[in-house]
Design a protein around this motif. Structure first.
Motif, PDB file in Angstrom:
ATOM      1  N   ALA A  63      -6.008  -8.576  16.310  1.00  0.00           N
ATOM      2  CA  ALA A  63      -5.477  -7.215  16.444  1.00  0.00           C
ATOM      3  C   ALA A  63      -5.142  -6.599  15.094  1.00  0.00           C
ATOM      4  O   ALA A  63      -5.127  -5.367  14.951  1.00  0.00           O
ATOM      5  N   LYS A  64      -4.873  -7.439  14.098  1.00  0.00           N
ATOM      6  CA  LYS A  64      -4.487  -6.934  12.770  1.00  0.00           C
ATOM      7  C   LYS A  64      -5.680  -6.760  11.834  1.00  0.00           C
ATOM      8  O   LYS A  64      -5.558  -6.146  10.775  1.00  0.00           O
ATOM      9  N   ILE A  65      -6.834  -7.326  12.200  1.00  0.00           N
ATOM     10  CA  ILE A  65      -7.953  -7.425  11.257  1.00  0.00           C
ATOM     11  C   ILE A  65      -8.454  -6.061  10.775  1.00  0.00           C
ATOM     12  O   ILE A  65      -8.679  -5.859   9.587  1.00  0.00           O
ATOM     13  N   LYS A  66      -8.626  -5.098  11.696  1.00  0.00           N
ATOM     14  CA  LYS A  66      -9.209  -3.808  11.301  1.00  0.00           C
ATOM     15  C   LYS A  66      -8.355  -3.084  10.266  1.00  0.00           C
ATOM     16  O   LYS A  66      -8.859  -2.618   9.244  1.00  0.00           O
ATOM     17  N   GLY A  67      -7.060  -2.989  10.538  1.00  0.00           N
ATOM     18  CA  GLY A  67      -6.169  -2.327   9.593  1.00  0.00           C
ATOM     19  C   GLY A  67      -6.068  -3.087   8.287  1.00  0.00           C
ATOM     20  O   GLY A  67      -6.080  -2.501   7.206  1.00  0.00           O
ATOM     21  N   ALA A  68      -5.988  -4.427   8.391  1.00  0.00           N
ATOM     22  CA  ALA A  68      -5.863  -5.259   7.195  1.00  0.00           C
ATOM     23  C   ALA A  68      -7.115  -5.184   6.331  1.00  0.00           C
ATOM     24  O   ALA A  68      -7.029  -5.180   5.101  1.00  0.00           O
ATOM     25  N   SER A  69      -8.274  -5.098   6.962  1.00  0.00           N
ATOM     26  CA  SER A  69      -9.531  -5.016   6.210  1.00  0.00           C
ATOM     27  C   SER A  69      -9.572  -3.762   5.333  1.00  0.00           C
ATOM     28  O   SER A  69     -10.010  -3.800   4.178  1.00  0.00           O
ATOM     29  N   GLY A  70      -9.089  -2.640   5.894  1.00  0.00           N
ATOM     30  CA  GLY A  70      -9.034  -1.404   5.107  1.00  0.00           C
ATOM     31  C   GLY A  70      -8.119  -1.547   3.904  1.00  0.00           C
ATOM     32  O   GLY A  70      -8.469  -1.151   2.784  1.00  0.00           O
ATOM     33  N   LEU A  71      -6.947  -2.145   4.105  1.00  0.00           N
ATOM     34  CA  LEU A  71      -5.993  -2.332   3.004  1.00  0.00           C
ATOM     35  C   LEU A  71      -6.544  -3.294   1.950  1.00  0.00           C
ATOM     36  O   LEU A  71      -6.384  -3.075   0.745  1.00  0.00           O
ATOM     37  N   TYR A  72      -7.213  -4.357   2.409  1.00  0.00           N
ATOM     38  CA  TYR A  72      -7.781  -5.354   1.494  1.00  0.00           C
ATOM     39  C   TYR A  72      -8.849  -4.721   0.588  1.00  0.00           C
ATOM     40  O   TYR A  72      -8.862  -4.932  -0.628  1.00  0.00           O
ATOM     41  N   ASN A  73      -9.720  -3.920   1.188  1.00  0.00           N
ATOM     42  CA  ASN A  73     -10.756  -3.248   0.402  1.00  0.00           C
ATOM     43  C   ASN A  73     -10.161  -2.167  -0.495  1.00  0.00           C
ATOM     44  O   ASN A  73     -10.639  -1.923  -1.605  1.00  0.00           O
ATOM     45  N   LEU A  74      -9.112  -1.505   0.006  1.00  0.00           N
ATOM     46  CA  LEU A  74      -8.426  -0.501  -0.807  1.00  0.00           C
ATOM     47  C   LEU A  74      -7.871  -1.144  -2.076  1.00  0.00           C
ATOM     48  O   LEU A  74      -7.958  -0.554  -3.161  1.00  0.00           O
ATOM     49  N   MET A  75      -7.312  -2.345  -1.954  1.00  0.00           N
ATOM     50  CA  MET A  75      -6.734  -3.017  -3.126  1.00  0.00           C
ATOM     51  C   MET A  75      -7.795  -3.278  -4.194  1.00  0.00           C
ATOM     52  O   MET A  75      -7.532  -3.139  -5.386  1.00  0.00           O
ATOM     53  N   ARG A  76      -9.006  -3.647  -3.761  1.00  0.00           N
ATOM     54  CA  ARG A  76     -10.075  -3.872  -4.740  1.00  0.00           C
ATOM     55  C   ARG A  76     -10.453  -2.566  -5.441  1.00  0.00           C
ATOM     56  O   ARG A  76     -10.632  -2.527  -6.659  1.00  0.00           O
ATOM     57  N   ASN A  77     -10.559  -1.477  -4.669  1.00  0.00           N
ATOM     58  CA  ASN A  77     -10.895  -0.182  -5.259  1.00  0.00           C
ATOM     59  C   ASN A  77      -9.798   0.322  -6.185  1.00  0.00           C
ATOM     60  O   ASN A  77     -10.081   0.881  -7.251  1.00  0.00           O
ATOM     61  N   LEU A  78      -8.534   0.144  -5.764  1.00  0.00           N
ATOM     62  CA  LEU A  78      -7.425   0.569  -6.624  1.00  0.00           C
ATOM     63  C   LEU A  78      -7.392  -0.265  -7.908  1.00  0.00           C
ATOM     64  O   LEU A  78      -7.092   0.256  -8.981  1.00  0.00           O
ATOM     65  N   GLY A  79      -7.690  -1.565  -7.776  1.00  0.00           N
ATOM     66  CA  GLY A  79      -7.782  -2.415  -8.966  1.00  0.00           C
ATOM     67  C   GLY A  79      -8.815  -1.881  -9.937  1.00  0.00           C
ATOM     68  O   GLY A  79      -8.580  -1.807 -11.146  1.00  0.00           O
ATOM     69  N   GLY A  80      -9.980  -1.466  -9.390  1.00  0.00           N
ATOM     70  CA  GLY A  80     -11.022  -0.876 -10.234  1.00  0.00           C
ATOM     71  C   GLY A  80     -10.560   0.399 -10.903  1.00  0.00           C
ATOM     72  O   GLY A  80     -10.783   0.605 -12.111  1.00  0.00           O
ATOM     73  N   ALA A  81      -9.870   1.272 -10.144  1.00  0.00           N
ATOM     74  CA  ALA A  81      -9.413   2.556 -10.694  1.00  0.00           C
ATOM     75  C   ALA A  81      -8.355   2.357 -11.776  1.00  0.00           C
ATOM     76  O   ALA A  81      -8.421   2.951 -12.853  1.00  0.00           O
ATOM     77  N   VAL A  82      -7.368   1.491 -11.479  1.00  0.00           N
ATOM     78  CA  VAL A  82      -6.316   1.205 -12.468  1.00  0.00           C
ATOM     79  C   VAL A  82      -6.929   0.527 -13.695  1.00  0.00           C
ATOM     80  O   VAL A  82      -6.624   0.881 -14.844  1.00  0.00           O
ATOM     81  N   GLY A  83      -7.821  -0.444 -13.449  1.00  0.00           N
ATOM     82  CA  GLY A  83      -8.459  -1.172 -14.552  1.00  0.00           C
ATOM     83  C   GLY A  83      -9.239  -0.253 -15.479  1.00  0.00           C
ATOM     84  O   GLY A  83      -9.119  -0.345 -16.704  1.00  0.00           O
ATOM     85  N   LEU A  84     -10.026   0.653 -14.905  1.00  0.00           N
ATOM     86  CA  LEU A  84     -10.820   1.571 -15.735  1.00  0.00           C
ATOM     87  C   LEU A  84      -9.931   2.510 -16.535  1.00  0.00           C
ATOM     88  O   LEU A  84     -10.224   2.824 -17.697  1.00  0.00           O
ATOM     89  N   ALA A  85      -8.830   2.977 -15.926  1.00  0.00           N
ATOM     90  CA  ALA A  85      -7.906   3.860 -16.647  1.00  0.00           C
ATOM     91  C   ALA A  85      -7.285   3.126 -17.839  1.00  0.00           C
ATOM     92  O   ALA A  85      -7.228   3.662 -18.958  1.00  0.00           O
TER      93      ALA A  85
END
Length: 514
Positions: free
Chosen positions: A392-414
């Motif tokens: 029941a938690k997988i769908k929401g958690a998957s979005g957050l998990y992928n968001l963390m990778r994208n945010l890491g990329g954005a913060v890292g590039l800045a």
């Protein structure tokens, strides 16, 4: 897990269709970044305007990724993925036919928003339709796609824009997107829609989320090049993002059916896995940015030559993928993570010996090591973060998990952009102090160059001083790259120590079923 759906050939086919759709969505970021100059010339855009072709996509994508969890529960995986794929395909076609920069920015934003719906759905499907015994096969597949797409993007983009035209960067998505849409509609049957969720949809929460993530992405994208808060737009968007952040978390914890469900972070494995995903985003997108930047700004490579050079990492990932699948079922996942993080750190350490003469072969082994290490890290991180959550938690958690990778990329590039600028200015000043009238080697070089230029009928002294200044700037630029690689080395070495302190995931306790 008793409530895992039955694994049938149809569902395996459906999953492969979804994986291909995710590959298209992630690839589209880097495939375009390699050929922005061609798009700029084709649309007659300014340098500031053309950067929005990427910024609009990233802002829209980062809003959709966490939202996809709620939409997946509301619409079902089948409808969400098919609608995302169809919309992404249509937006790609419109990008190819754009006649002005404003049209291009609009369609790129729509393309990013719809593409973002496909990415977390794949991770969610992997951990809901496949039993734990099969995850060591599935995890390398999605890990390979998530890391390979950004790596080969510059290569594919360079070939397409050279061999055909920049329009094909978008047109190439159309036939593939149609196949993905048809495949999703006819094959996906993992879950059923729950339209009642629409009645309690938190529209204010969605607005707050868009302000938070969209504003933050803009600040991170535009801040380094615009002197951060000295730029009025960056300062205003930072305030909007801050208000959006507070409102998003407030509504997430006070609403019965929030836009983003943060409850997965109560699982220690998921929290640690998300942290590692964030740092992997820094490494993945940071290095995908730094290699082409070095090759273009220092070595003078065009997009095609750059693509051919950085393709090595992609080949290394392909080779490592089946190996990591086998290792994951036989080796402690913490050992794999430590090996992967140390390997990545070693690959950046090798780059600290860089000079302005480094070429394909000097960059070959660091790229091989980086590609293999990424795969060795990604599989255990995926299994750790999502493998122990209830369905029941997988769908929401998957979005957050992928968001963390994208945010890491954005913060890292800045941070990387800011660091390159600051360290280059520092090294430039220090080298310029050393190259003075009291330095006999500097005077010898000046006289040598002056003689060469004078024989060509030029003002020898002026030309020689100009050449020496260019050399100083070039060396300062390379030294700034080296400083950045040193920081990345320490970052990944410290992650290896953190991985040792972790508890092994519970799913690892059971041996795979034979």
């Amino acid at each position: 897990m008793t409530d895992t759906p039955e694994l049938t050939p149809r569902r395996i086919m459906a999953f492969m269709v979804m994986v291909f759709g995710m590959f298209m969505a992630i690839l589209d970021i880097q495939i375009v970044s390699a050929s922005l100059s061609e798009i700029q010339a084709g649309l007659g855009a300014s340098r500031d305007e053309i950067s929005w072709v990427q910024t609009a996509y990233l802002i829209a994508e980062v809003i959709m990724i966490p939202l996809s969890g709620l939409l997946g529960r509301m619409m079902s995986t089948r409808l969400l993925f098919a609608a995302s794929a169809a919309g992404f395909t249509a937006a790609s076609f419109m990008c190819a036919t754009a006649g002005s920069i404003n049209e291009m920015i609009l369609w790129r934003a729509l393309q990013g928003f719809l593409g973002g719906g496909m990415i977390p759905s794949v991770f969610a499907a992997a951990f809901t339709i496949f039993p734990p015994s099969k995850r060591n096969i599935v995890s390398p597949i999605i890990g390979l796609i998530a890391t390979l797409a950004p790596t080969v993007g510059p290569t594919v983009g360079g070939y397409l824009s050279h061999a055909l035209s920049w329009h094909w960067l978008f047109l190439v998505n159309v036939p593939a997107g149609i196949l993905v849409t048809v495949g999703a509609l006819s094959l996906i049957d993992f879950d059923k829609p729950d339209w009642k969720l629409f009645q309690t949809f938190d529209w204010w929460g969605l607005l707050a989320l868009a302000c938070f993530l969209g504003g933050m992405e803009y600040v991170l994208e535009e801040g380094p090049g615009n002197d951060w808060f000295q730029d009025e737009a960056v300062a205003i968007l930072f305030i909007i993002a801050s208000i959006g952040c507070v409102t998003t978390f407030w509504r997430a914890f006070t609403r019965e059916n929030p836009v983003v469900d943060f409850s997965a972070f109560t699982d220690a494995n998921f929290s640690l896995g998300s942290l590692f995903s964030f740092v992997m985003g820094i490494g993945l997108y940071g290095m995908t940015y730094l290699y082409p930047l070095y090759l273009s700004s220092v070595r003078g490579y065009d997009s095609l030559m750059t693509g051919e050079t950085v393709f090595v990492s992609g080949i290394a990932m392909f080779i490592a993928a089946p190996l990591t699948g086998m290792l994951a079922s036989k080796v402690d996942l913490r050992v794999m993570m430590v090996a992967g993080f140390l390997g990545f750190g070693l690959s950046t350490y090798m780059l600290t010996y860089m000079t302005d003469q480094w070429d394909f072969w000097e960059l070959f082994w660091p790229q091989v090591l980086r590609g293999m290490s990424l795969m060795i890290c990604m599989v255990p991180i995926n299994n750790l973060a999502l493998g122990t959550l209830p369905p029941a938690k997988i769908k929401g958690a998957s979005g957050l998990y992928n968001l963390m990778r994208n945010l890491g990329g954005a913060v890292g590039l800045a941070v990387i952009n800011q660091m390159l600028t600051d360290r280059q200015a520092l090294h430039d000043a220090r080298l310029a102090e050393a190259v003075n009238w009291a330095n006999p080697e500097a005077l010898r070089q000046r006289d040598l160059l002056a003689n060469i230029y004078s024989q060509s009928g030029l003002d020898g002294t002026t030309a020689a001083l100009s050449q020496l200044a260019a050399r100083v700037q070039g060396q300062a630029h390379v030294m700034a790259f080296i400083d950045t690689f040193v920081v990345l080395t320490f970052l990944f070495a410290s992650l290896a120590l953190m991985a040792l302190a972790m508890k092994p995931p519970k799913a690892q306790g059971k041996p795979p079923a034979h």
